[in-house]
Design an enzyme around this catalytic site. Structure first.
Site, PDB file in Angstrom:
ATOM      1  N   GLU A  27      55.826  45.157  27.112  1.00 48.91           N
ATOM      2  CA  GLU A  27      55.632  43.977  27.967  1.00 48.91           C
ATOM      3  C   GLU A  27      54.954  42.884  27.152  1.00 48.91           C
ATOM      4  O   GLU A  27      54.190  43.170  26.218  1.00 48.91           O
ATOM      5  CB  GLU A  27      54.781  44.414  29.175  1.00 48.91           C
ATOM      6  CG  GLU A  27      54.309  43.353  30.122  1.00 48.91           C
ATOM      7  CD  GLU A  27      55.401  42.615  30.878  1.00 48.91           C
ATOM      8  OE1 GLU A  27      56.311  42.095  30.223  1.00 48.91           O
ATOM      9  OE2 GLU A  27      55.296  42.513  32.112  1.00 48.91           O
ATOM     10  N   ASP A  28      55.237  41.638  27.499  1.00 50.19           N
ATOM     11  CA  ASP A  28      54.617  40.522  26.783  1.00 50.19           C
ATOM     12  C   ASP A  28      53.130  40.403  27.134  1.00 50.19           C
ATOM     13  O   ASP A  28      52.281  40.363  26.263  1.00 50.19           O
ATOM     14  CB  ASP A  28      55.358  39.199  27.050  1.00 50.19           C
ATOM     15  CG  ASP A  28      55.534  38.867  28.537  1.00 50.19           C
ATOM     16  OD1 ASP A  28      55.149  39.684  29.409  1.00 50.19           O
ATOM     17  OD2 ASP A  28      56.062  37.775  28.826  1.00 50.19           O
ATOM     18  N   ILE A  29      52.840  40.356  28.416  1.00 46.24           N
ATOM     19  CA  ILE A  29      51.448  40.103  28.823  1.00 46.24           C
ATOM     20  C   ILE A  29      51.165  40.781  30.153  1.00 46.24           C
ATOM     21  O   ILE A  29      52.025  40.842  31.016  1.00 46.24           O
ATOM     22  CB  ILE A  29      51.189  38.565  28.898  1.00 46.24           C
ATOM     23  CG1 ILE A  29      49.718  38.246  29.153  1.00 46.24           C
ATOM     24  CG2 ILE A  29      52.091  37.885  29.903  1.00 46.24           C
ATOM     25  CD1 ILE A  29      49.359  36.786  28.855  1.00 46.24           C
TER      26      ILE A  29
ATOM     27  N   ASP B 265      48.649  40.640  33.345  1.00 44.77           N
ATOM     28  CA  ASP B 265      47.702  39.711  33.977  1.00 44.77           C
ATOM     29  C   ASP B 265      47.068  40.417  35.180  1.00 44.77           C
ATOM     30  O   ASP B 265      46.054  41.105  35.027  1.00 44.77           O
ATOM     31  CB  ASP B 265      48.478  38.452  34.365  1.00 44.77           C
ATOM     32  CG  ASP B 265      47.611  37.331  34.911  1.00 44.77           C
ATOM     33  OD1 ASP B 265      46.383  37.402  34.748  1.00 44.77           O
ATOM     34  OD2 ASP B 265      48.158  36.385  35.503  1.00 44.77           O
ATOM     35  N   SER B 266      47.657  40.312  36.365  1.00 47.71           N
ATOM     36  CA  SER B 266      47.098  41.028  37.515  1.00 47.71           C
ATOM     37  C   SER B 266      47.313  42.544  37.375  1.00 47.71           C
ATOM     38  O   SER B 266      46.575  43.327  37.950  1.00 47.71           O
ATOM     39  CB  SER B 266      47.753  40.545  38.813  1.00 47.71           C
ATOM     40  OG  SER B 266      49.093  40.965  38.870  1.00 47.71           O
ATOM     41  N   GLY B 267      48.361  42.932  36.656  1.00 46.19           N
ATOM     42  CA  GLY B 267      48.692  44.351  36.523  1.00 46.19           C
ATOM     43  C   GLY B 267      49.725  44.815  37.538  1.00 46.19           C
ATOM     44  O   GLY B 267      50.243  45.928  37.457  1.00 46.19           O
TER      45      GLY B 267
ATOM     46  N   LYS C 111      45.482  40.264  29.386  1.00 46.98           N
ATOM     47  CA  LYS C 111      44.674  39.152  29.915  1.00 46.98           C
ATOM     48  C   LYS C 111      43.827  39.699  31.048  1.00 46.98           C
ATOM     49  O   LYS C 111      44.341  40.098  32.076  1.00 46.98           O
ATOM     50  CB  LYS C 111      45.597  38.026  30.390  1.00 46.98           C
ATOM     51  CG  LYS C 111      44.889  36.722  30.641  1.00 46.98           C
ATOM     52  CD  LYS C 111      45.861  35.558  30.711  1.00 46.98           C
ATOM     53  CE  LYS C 111      46.619  35.541  32.003  1.00 46.98           C
ATOM     54  NZ  LYS C 111      47.479  34.327  32.119  1.00 46.98           N
TER      55      LYS C 111
ATOM     56  N   PHE D  22      46.648  30.185  30.114  1.00 44.89           N
ATOM     57  CA  PHE D  22      48.069  30.404  30.362  1.00 44.89           C
ATOM     58  C   PHE D  22      48.796  30.254  29.046  1.00 44.89           C
ATOM     59  O   PHE D  22      48.883  29.172  28.475  1.00 44.89           O
ATOM     60  CB  PHE D  22      48.644  29.477  31.430  1.00 44.89           C
ATOM     61  CG  PHE D  22      49.959  29.994  31.900  1.00 44.89           C
ATOM     62  CD1 PHE D  22      50.040  30.990  32.869  1.00 44.89           C
ATOM     63  CD2 PHE D  22      51.138  29.555  31.303  1.00 44.89           C
ATOM     64  CE1 PHE D  22      51.261  31.535  33.242  1.00 44.89           C
ATOM     65  CE2 PHE D  22      52.371  30.104  31.681  1.00 44.89           C
ATOM     66  CZ  PHE D  22      52.426  31.086  32.657  1.00 44.89           C
TER      67      PHE D  22
ATOM     68  N   ARG E  66      59.599  29.467  25.240  1.00 42.36           N
ATOM     69  CA  ARG E  66      59.725  30.854  24.760  1.00 42.36           C
ATOM     70  C   ARG E  66      59.966  30.935  23.256  1.00 42.36           C
ATOM     71  O   ARG E  66      59.578  31.895  22.610  1.00 42.36           O
ATOM     72  CB  ARG E  66      60.893  31.576  25.463  1.00 42.36           C
ATOM     73  CG  ARG E  66      60.668  31.846  26.931  1.00 42.36           C
ATOM     74  CD  ARG E  66      61.725  32.845  27.430  1.00 42.36           C
ATOM     75  NE  ARG E  66      61.854  32.845  28.885  1.00 42.36           N
ATOM     76  CZ  ARG E  66      61.117  33.582  29.703  1.00 42.36           C
ATOM     77  NH1 ARG E  66      60.177  34.363  29.210  1.00 42.36           N
ATOM     78  NH2 ARG E  66      61.303  33.546  31.009  1.00 42.36           N
TER      79      ARG E  66
HETATM   80  P1  IMP Z   1      51.122  40.459  36.397  1.00 42.61           P
HETATM   81  O1  IMP Z   1      52.018  41.156  37.375  1.00 42.61           O
HETATM   82  O2  IMP Z   1      50.167  39.514  37.085  1.00 42.61           O
HETATM   83  O3  IMP Z   1      50.408  41.399  35.439  1.00 42.61           O
HETATM   84  O4  IMP Z   1      52.019  39.470  35.582  1.00 42.61           O
HETATM   85  C1  IMP Z   1      52.741  39.821  34.510  1.00 42.61           C
HETATM   86  C2  IMP Z   1      53.854  38.822  34.272  1.00 42.61           C
HETATM   87  O5  IMP Z   1      53.454  37.477  34.596  1.00 42.61           O
HETATM   88  C3  IMP Z   1      54.166  38.834  32.802  1.00 42.61           C
HETATM   89  O6  IMP Z   1      55.242  39.685  32.529  1.00 42.61           O
HETATM   90  C4  IMP Z   1      54.502  37.399  32.520  1.00 42.61           C
HETATM   91  O7  IMP Z   1      55.885  37.182  32.712  1.00 42.61           O
HETATM   92  C5  IMP Z   1      53.778  36.586  33.561  1.00 42.61           C
HETATM   93  N1  IMP Z   1      52.536  36.001  32.991  1.00 42.61           N
HETATM   94  C6  IMP Z   1      51.256  36.339  33.274  1.00 42.61           C
HETATM   95  N2  IMP Z   1      50.388  35.604  32.558  1.00 42.61           N
HETATM   96  C7  IMP Z   1      51.142  34.790  31.775  1.00 42.61           C
HETATM   97  C8  IMP Z   1      50.812  33.816  30.767  1.00 42.61           C
HETATM   98  O8  IMP Z   1      49.654  33.533  30.446  1.00 42.61           O
HETATM   99  N3  IMP Z   1      51.867  33.186  30.192  1.00 42.61           N
HETATM  100  C9  IMP Z   1      53.178  33.463  30.500  1.00 42.61           C
HETATM  101  N4  IMP Z   1      53.523  34.382  31.423  1.00 42.61           N
HETATM  102  C10 IMP Z   1      52.510  35.044  32.052  1.00 42.61           C
HETATM  103 MG    MG Z   2      57.540  37.736  32.175  1.00 42.86          MG
END
Ligand code: IMP
Ligand code: MG
Length: 172
Positions: free
Chosen positions: A96-98, A100-102, A128, A149, A162
């Protein structure tokens, strides 16, 4: 006007990707691996990572849609493209790239487990931490950042940026 604050250079990223690939190769030594990239954000990271992994590696992708085009995940995730390889009894590494919330990864791991893989681990380029809602065990982390971000190296803001070779914090 948007402003880009440099966070990770091409060199930082390449060095880290190589050392992650080395660690993965050691951990999976003597095994075969199925990497599953999360589209679209992980496409560049996965492409770089697999070229440095020395154990036999198959590659598949999923595409997940989180409702709403915003800088924050809505938490409601659906699969818009599922895996095509049979992962039953296989060692799976989600790339996965990043995180955030999980919420996205938590959902994906549960989904993949329904195919009865031997193991499922997670490799995220960026962890993050500030907005984590769901604890997800990340087995391989490239970089940890608190907030911001981030765009570039596969990461987008509304589908832009991208292709940038390095990672920047986008201040809108
Ligand atoms: P989560 O479900 O909140 O963990 O979000 C994960 C997804 O949100 C990642 O796969 C990204 O596509 C997108 N995302 C979260 N933070 C960023 C960021 O800082 N930049 C770009 N995409 C992000
Ligand atoms: Mg994404």
């Amino acid at each position: 006007m948007s402003e880009f604050v440099p966070v990770l250079s091409q060199t930082d990223i390449q060095e880290r990707v190589k050392s992650l690939a080395h660690k993965i190769s050691v951990d999976y030594s003597g095994k075969r691996l199925v990497t599953i990239g999360v589209l679209k954000g992980a496409f560049i990271f996965l492409a770089d990572l697999v070229r440095h992994i020395s154990v036999p590696t198959q590659i598949d992708f999923v595409r997940l849609a989180s409702y709403g085009a915003d800088t924050k995940s809505s938490g409601k995730v659906r699969i818009s493209k599922d895996i095509e390889l049979d992962i039953k009894g296989k060692d799976v590494l989600v790339v996965e790239d990043i995180i955030d919330s999980g919420l996205t990864l938590a959902f994906l791991v549960e989904h993949l487990k329904t195919f009865n893989p031997l193991s499922v681990k997670i490799c995220a380029l960026i962890d993050k931490t500030e907005r984590r809602e769901k604890e997800v065990p990340v087995d391989y982390t490239g970089f940890t950042v608190e907030s911001g971000f981030l765009v570039g190296y596969g990461l987008d803001f509304n589908e832009d940026y991208r292709g940038l070779p390095d990672i920047n914090d986008l201040k809108v």
